[in-house]
Design a protein around this motif. Structure first.
Motif, PDB file in Angstrom:
ATOM      1  N   THR A  15      63.394  19.620 -35.232  1.00 22.85           N
ATOM      2  CA  THR A  15      62.802  18.676 -36.184  1.00 22.85           C
ATOM      3  C   THR A  15      61.864  17.702 -35.464  1.00 22.85           C
ATOM      4  O   THR A  15      61.343  16.779 -36.092  1.00 22.85           O
ATOM      5  N   LYS A  16      61.641  17.909 -34.135  1.00 24.86           N
ATOM      6  CA  LYS A  16      60.804  17.004 -33.346  1.00 24.86           C
ATOM      7  C   LYS A  16      59.435  17.591 -32.991  1.00 24.86           C
ATOM      8  O   LYS A  16      58.424  16.961 -33.216  1.00 24.86           O
ATOM      9  N   SER A  17      59.423  18.799 -32.366  1.00 29.04           N
ATOM     10  CA  SER A  17      58.159  19.353 -31.877  1.00 29.04           C
ATOM     11  C   SER A  17      58.339  20.792 -31.412  1.00 29.04           C
ATOM     12  O   SER A  17      59.459  21.267 -31.251  1.00 29.04           O
ATOM     13  N   PHE A  18      57.197  21.463 -31.168  1.00 20.98           N
ATOM     14  CA  PHE A  18      57.240  22.801 -30.584  1.00 20.98           C
ATOM     15  C   PHE A  18      57.861  22.745 -29.193  1.00 20.98           C
ATOM     16  O   PHE A  18      58.656  23.601 -28.817  1.00 20.98           O
ATOM     17  N   GLU A  19      57.481  21.741 -28.414  1.00 18.16           N
ATOM     18  CA  GLU A  19      58.016  21.602 -27.058  1.00 18.16           C
ATOM     19  C   GLU A  19      59.536  21.454 -27.078  1.00 18.16           C
ATOM     20  O   GLU A  19      60.247  22.083 -26.286  1.00 18.16           O
ATOM     21  N   ASP A  20      60.044  20.650 -27.983  1.00 19.73           N
ATOM     22  CA  ASP A  20      61.492  20.469 -28.100  1.00 19.73           C
ATOM     23  C   ASP A  20      62.164  21.773 -28.526  1.00 19.73           C
ATOM     24  O   ASP A  20      63.232  22.110 -28.011  1.00 19.73           O
ATOM     25  N   ALA A  21      61.562  22.507 -29.445  1.00 18.98           N
ATOM     26  CA  ALA A  21      62.126  23.786 -29.875  1.00 18.98           C
ATOM     27  C   ALA A  21      62.197  24.757 -28.702  1.00 18.98           C
ATOM     28  O   ALA A  21      63.207  25.442 -28.506  1.00 18.98           O
ATOM     29  N   ALA A  22      61.141  24.820 -27.891  1.00 18.12           N
ATOM     30  CA  ALA A  22      61.127  25.705 -26.729  1.00 18.12           C
ATOM     31  C   ALA A  22      62.176  25.269 -25.707  1.00 18.12           C
ATOM     32  O   ALA A  22      62.932  26.100 -25.179  1.00 18.12           O
ATOM     33  N   LYS A  42      55.889  33.533 -28.078  1.00 17.08           N
ATOM     34  CA  LYS A  42      55.255  34.647 -28.780  1.00 17.08           C
ATOM     35  C   LYS A  42      54.652  34.194 -30.103  1.00 17.08           C
ATOM     36  O   LYS A  42      53.615  34.678 -30.521  1.00 17.08           O
ATOM     37  N   GLU A  43      55.315  33.246 -30.754  1.00 20.73           N
ATOM     38  CA  GLU A  43      54.876  32.805 -32.078  1.00 20.73           C
ATOM     39  C   GLU A  43      55.311  31.363 -32.313  1.00 20.73           C
ATOM     40  O   GLU A  43      56.343  30.932 -31.817  1.00 20.73           O
ATOM     41  N   GLN A  44      54.496  30.631 -33.072  1.00 22.44           N
ATOM     42  CA  GLN A  44      54.836  29.268 -33.484  1.00 22.44           C
ATOM     43  C   GLN A  44      54.690  29.182 -34.990  1.00 22.44           C
ATOM     44  O   GLN A  44      53.797  29.803 -35.568  1.00 22.44           O
ATOM     45  N   LYS A  45      55.570  28.398 -35.606  1.00 26.01           N
ATOM     46  CA  LYS A  45      55.552  28.249 -37.061  1.00 26.01           C
ATOM     47  C   LYS A  45      56.030  26.852 -37.407  1.00 26.01           C
ATOM     48  O   LYS A  45      56.871  26.287 -36.704  1.00 26.01           O
ATOM     49  N   VAL A  46      55.500  26.288 -38.482  1.00 28.10           N
ATOM     50  CA  VAL A  46      56.007  25.014 -38.983  1.00 28.10           C
ATOM     51  C   VAL A  46      56.482  25.197 -40.415  1.00 28.10           C
ATOM     52  O   VAL A  46      55.970  26.039 -41.153  1.00 28.10           O
ATOM     53  N   ASP A  47      57.487  24.433 -40.786  1.00 30.25           N
ATOM     54  CA  ASP A  47      57.929  24.351 -42.176  1.00 30.25           C
ATOM     55  C   ASP A  47      57.351  23.068 -42.743  1.00 30.25           C
ATOM     56  O   ASP A  47      57.355  22.024 -42.083  1.00 30.25           O
ATOM     57  N   VAL A  48      56.867  23.145 -43.979  1.00 32.81           N
ATOM     58  CA  VAL A  48      56.209  22.004 -44.610  1.00 32.81           C
ATOM     59  C   VAL A  48      56.863  21.725 -45.959  1.00 32.81           C
ATOM     60  O   VAL A  48      57.124  22.647 -46.738  1.00 32.81           O
ATOM     61  N   GLN A  52      54.213  17.488 -45.556  1.00 36.18           N
ATOM     62  CA  GLN A  52      54.681  16.962 -44.278  1.00 36.18           C
ATOM     63  C   GLN A  52      55.411  18.054 -43.497  1.00 36.18           C
ATOM     64  O   GLN A  52      56.201  18.808 -44.068  1.00 36.18           O
ATOM     65  N   ILE A  53      55.162  18.101 -42.191  1.00 34.33           N
ATOM     66  CA  ILE A  53      55.899  19.049 -41.351  1.00 34.33           C
ATOM     67  C   ILE A  53      57.343  18.576 -41.247  1.00 34.33           C
ATOM     68  O   ILE A  53      57.610  17.428 -40.892  1.00 34.33           O
ATOM     69  N   THR A  54      58.273  19.481 -41.557  1.00 31.93           N
ATOM     70  CA  THR A  54      59.693  19.146 -41.508  1.00 31.93           C
ATOM     71  C   THR A  54      60.412  19.790 -40.329  1.00 31.93           C
ATOM     72  O   THR A  54      61.470  19.329 -39.923  1.00 31.93           O
ATOM     73  N   SER A  55      59.845  20.877 -39.787  1.00 37.20           N
ATOM     74  CA  SER A  55      60.422  21.466 -38.584  1.00 37.20           C
ATOM     75  C   SER A  55      59.407  22.364 -37.898  1.00 37.20           C
ATOM     76  O   SER A  55      58.467  22.854 -38.518  1.00 37.20           O
TER      77      SER A  55
END
Length: 68
Positions: A15-22, A42-48, A52-55
């Motif tokens: 719920t913070k960032s791509f970097e945090d998810a990685a 390999k892939e990046q995705k956001v939930d909106v 607003q981006i939620t994750s």
């Protein structure tokens, strides 16, 4: 002596960032897999939700060295 590695695919969400998810994905993979030596996104995705981006989600290819 040759080194043999294997690659596995994992998905991690934050719920913070791509970097945090990685970072969280690698930390979790390292609890199960020994000798993690690298990864690539390999892939990046956001939930909106309501504009607003939620994750943030990443799909990682994680490399680990096999033991003899």
């Amino acid at each position: 002596m040759a080194t043999v590695a294997r690659v596995t695919t994992i998905t991690s969400r934050s719920t913070k960032s791509f970097e945090d998810a990685a970072r969280e994905g690698i930390a979790r993979a390292s609890k199960t897999l020994r000798h993690v030596s690298g990864a690539w996104i390999k892939e990046q995705k956001v939930d909106v939700t309501e504009g607003q981006i939620t994750s943030w989600q990443v799909t990682l290819e994680v490399t680990f060295v096999l033991e003899d």
